[in-house]
Write an enzyme that holds these catalytic residues in place. Structure first.
Site, PDB file in Angstrom:
ATOM      1  N   PRO A 189     -44.667 -24.350  27.946  1.00 42.40           N
ATOM      2  CG  PRO A 189     -45.493 -24.193  30.270  1.00 42.40           C
ATOM      3  CD  PRO A 189     -44.304 -25.114  29.173  1.00 42.40           C
ATOM      4  CG  ASP A 219     -47.348 -23.125  16.004  1.00 39.69           C
ATOM      5  OD1 ASP A 219     -47.293 -22.947  14.777  1.00 39.69           O
ATOM      6  OD2 ASP A 219     -47.674 -24.164  16.597  1.00 39.69           O
ATOM      7  CE  LYS A 257     -50.930 -25.397  14.464  1.00 42.05           C
ATOM      8  NZ  LYS A 257     -50.706 -26.834  13.989  1.00 42.05           N
ATOM      9  N   GLY A 304     -45.585 -24.529  20.592  1.00 41.63           N
ATOM     10  CA  GLY A 304     -45.888 -24.260  22.152  1.00 41.63           C
ATOM     11  C   GLY A 304     -46.258 -25.829  22.784  1.00 41.63           C
ATOM     12  N   GLY A 305     -45.804 -25.610  24.232  1.00 41.69           N
ATOM     13  CA  GLY A 305     -46.072 -27.211  24.863  1.00 41.69           C
ATOM     14  C   GLY A 305     -45.340 -28.139  24.460  1.00 41.69           C
ATOM     15  CG  ASP A 306     -45.557 -32.831  23.982  1.00 36.17           C
ATOM     16  OD1 ASP A 306     -44.392 -33.507  24.417  1.00 36.17           O
ATOM     17  OD2 ASP A 306     -46.007 -33.525  23.126  1.00 36.17           O
ATOM     18  CB  ILE A 330     -50.313 -32.436  24.138  1.00 38.39           C
ATOM     19  CG1 ILE A 330     -49.427 -34.022  24.583  1.00 38.39           C
ATOM     20  CG2 ILE A 330     -51.510 -32.258  24.929  1.00 38.39           C
ATOM     21  CD1 ILE A 330     -49.159 -33.931  26.080  1.00 38.39           C
ATOM     22  CB  THR A 333     -48.282 -30.650  27.754  1.00 40.34           C
ATOM     23  OG1 THR A 333     -49.263 -30.268  27.139  1.00 40.34           O
ATOM     24  CG2 THR A 333     -48.497 -31.287  29.032  1.00 40.34           C
ATOM     25  CB  ALA A 334     -50.605 -26.059  28.576  1.00 37.53           C
ATOM     26  CG  MET A 377     -57.301 -24.886  22.191  1.00 36.12           C
ATOM     27  SD  MET A 377     -56.990 -26.050  20.857  1.00 36.12           S
ATOM     28  CE  MET A 377     -56.630 -27.620  21.225  1.00 36.12           C
ATOM     29  N   GLY A 428     -50.171 -19.027  31.638  1.00 37.18           N
ATOM     30  CA  GLY A 428     -49.395 -20.016  32.712  1.00 37.18           C
ATOM     31  C   GLY A 428     -47.793 -19.955  32.540  1.00 37.18           C
TER      32      GLY A 428
HETATM   33  N1  SAH Z   1     -49.155 -28.563  22.263  1.00 38.33           N
HETATM   34  C1  SAH Z   1     -49.789 -27.340  23.434  1.00 38.33           C
HETATM   35  C2  SAH Z   1     -51.289 -27.000  23.294  1.00 38.33           C
HETATM   36  C3  SAH Z   1     -51.787 -26.286  22.275  1.00 38.33           C
HETATM   37  S1  SAH Z   1     -53.539 -26.092  22.203  1.00 38.33           S
HETATM   38  C4  SAH Z   1     -49.305 -28.023  24.710  1.00 38.33           C
HETATM   39  O1  SAH Z   1     -48.898 -29.264  24.835  1.00 38.33           O
HETATM   40  O2  SAH Z   1     -49.274 -27.276  25.636  1.00 38.33           O
HETATM   41  C5  SAH Z   1     -53.649 -24.541  22.948  1.00 38.33           C
HETATM   42  C6  SAH Z   1     -53.991 -24.632  24.165  1.00 38.33           C
HETATM   43  O3  SAH Z   1     -53.001 -24.896  25.231  1.00 38.33           O
HETATM   44  C7  SAH Z   1     -54.461 -23.130  24.651  1.00 38.33           C
HETATM   45  O4  SAH Z   1     -56.026 -22.865  24.150  1.00 38.33           O
HETATM   46  C8  SAH Z   1     -54.451 -23.255  26.150  1.00 38.33           C
HETATM   47  O5  SAH Z   1     -55.778 -24.036  26.715  1.00 38.33           O
HETATM   48  C9  SAH Z   1     -53.381 -24.050  26.257  1.00 38.33           C
HETATM   49  N2  SAH Z   1     -52.319 -23.347  26.565  1.00 38.33           N
HETATM   50  C10 SAH Z   1     -51.008 -23.370  26.004  1.00 38.33           C
HETATM   51  N3  SAH Z   1     -50.123 -22.648  26.779  1.00 38.33           N
HETATM   52  C11 SAH Z   1     -50.655 -22.117  27.778  1.00 38.33           C
HETATM   53  C12 SAH Z   1     -50.137 -21.238  28.908  1.00 38.33           C
HETATM   54  N4  SAH Z   1     -48.933 -20.655  28.847  1.00 38.33           N
HETATM   55  N5  SAH Z   1     -51.091 -20.981  29.687  1.00 38.33           N
HETATM   56  C13 SAH Z   1     -52.316 -21.171  29.752  1.00 38.33           C
HETATM   57  N6  SAH Z   1     -52.846 -22.187  28.717  1.00 38.33           N
HETATM   58  C14 SAH Z   1     -51.904 -22.606  27.864  1.00 38.33           C
END
Ligand code: SAH
Length: 266
Positions: free
Chosen positions: A16, A39, A61, A92-94, A97, A122-123, A175, A204
């Site tokens: 995240p 992204d 993206k 970003g994240g996983d 997901i 993941t976030a 989102m 976060g």
């Molecule tokens: N694949 C990512 C999610 C992508 S969708 C994952 O697994 O985290 C994008 C959404 O993820 C954003 O709109 C928000 O809701 C959330 N998100 C991702 N990183 C974040 C962060 N650092 N802080 C808060 N929300 C986050």
């Protein structure tokens, strides 16, 4: 995974934001990357770990808006893989997901390109942990659901409100900032108590992370009155109260703060 041979493309979760939340494998792949396709959600601190000689390709993206449409990203990955360079597709994240990682994986597989998925934090896990909010907790939440608050092409938010309105399950909305008023209204109409604790976490796990807390009923108003820096994650459920419980104790999730706190509590 997929077609025979060493992976030509690694679909890598960047977590995240905090580079310390990268997996060891993600870090190793990044440091050895020749081409990195990334992204908007990938934090600048993580991009700094990419070697100076590696090509960086931004495909921008974020929240459903694309600098490059998804099919062009898919085609780009195949094209880059065929040049024989090691490609790190950083998300970003996983990647699996709400990351469209599986769409890219399917496209690579259909084109006979060997790939590997490298999961990331993941976030939901990262953001909640950063503020001491557990996603499950005995007596407060026996499960957790991750849903998207992003509307489909028809502008509709297709969620099963009756099944989501469960006070014993934590609901994490990715989102979901733009549609928060609708989410709040629909969940309350489906029977989730209006005073269910809720939180919006912006940016976060980064130095500028912020928490906006309220209830299911008033969080839309509270977030509207604050400048929350995207990305924002919504957490709904009784577990949100644990942030307060942990905060009241001489302990903080962030080590730097924790040292200060300990000193001030000493
Ligand atoms: N694949 C990512 C999610 C992508 S969708 C994952 O697994 O985290 C994008 C959404 O993820 C954003 O709109 C928000 O809701 C959330 N998100 C991702 N990183 C974040 C962060 N650092 N802080 C808060 N929300 C986050």
């Amino acid at each position: 995974m997929s077609a025979a041979g060493a992976p030509l493309v690694h679909l890598v979760g960047a977590g995240p934001g905090d580079p310390d939340l990268l997996t060891v494998k993600a870090l190793r792949l990044l440091q050895g990357a020749e081409v990195v396709v990334y992204d908007r959600l990938v934090s600048p601190a993580i991009l700094e770990l990419v070697p100076a000689g590696a090509a960086r390709i931004y495909v921008g993206k974020a929240d459903g808006r694309h600098t490059l449409p998804q099919d062009e990203i898919n085609a780009l990955l195949v094209k880059l893989a065929r040049t024989g360079h090691g490609v790190v597709r950083l998300k970003g994240g996983d990647p699996f997901i709400f990351g469209r990682g599986s769409e890219e994986a399917e496209h690579l597989a259909r084109n006979g390109i060997a790939f590997e998925i490298v999961p990331g934090v993941t976030a939901a896990s990262g953001c909640a942990a950063g503020f001491g909010i557990p996603l499950t907790h005995r007596g407060l939440a026996s499960g957790v659901r991750f849903v998207t608050g992003h509307c489909g092409d028809d502008g509709e938010l297709e969620l099963n409100w009756a099944s989501l309105a469960d006070p014993d399950t934590t609901l994490v909305v990715y989102m979901g900032l733009a549609t928060l008023p609708k989410i709040s209204r629909r969940l309350i109409a489906a029977g989730l108590p209006a005073d269910t604790p809720a939180a919006a976490i912006a940016n976060g796990t980064t130095p500028s992370q912020t928490l906006c807390r309220g209830t299911l009923a008033d969080l839309p108003r509270k977030t509207a009155g604050t400048t929350l820096k995207a990305p924002v994650l919504i957490v709904i459920g009784r577990v949100v109260t644990m942030a307060e419980v942990l905060d009241a104790l001489p302990w903080q999730p962030d080590i730097a703060i924790s040292e200060e706190r300990r000193a001030s509590h000493a």
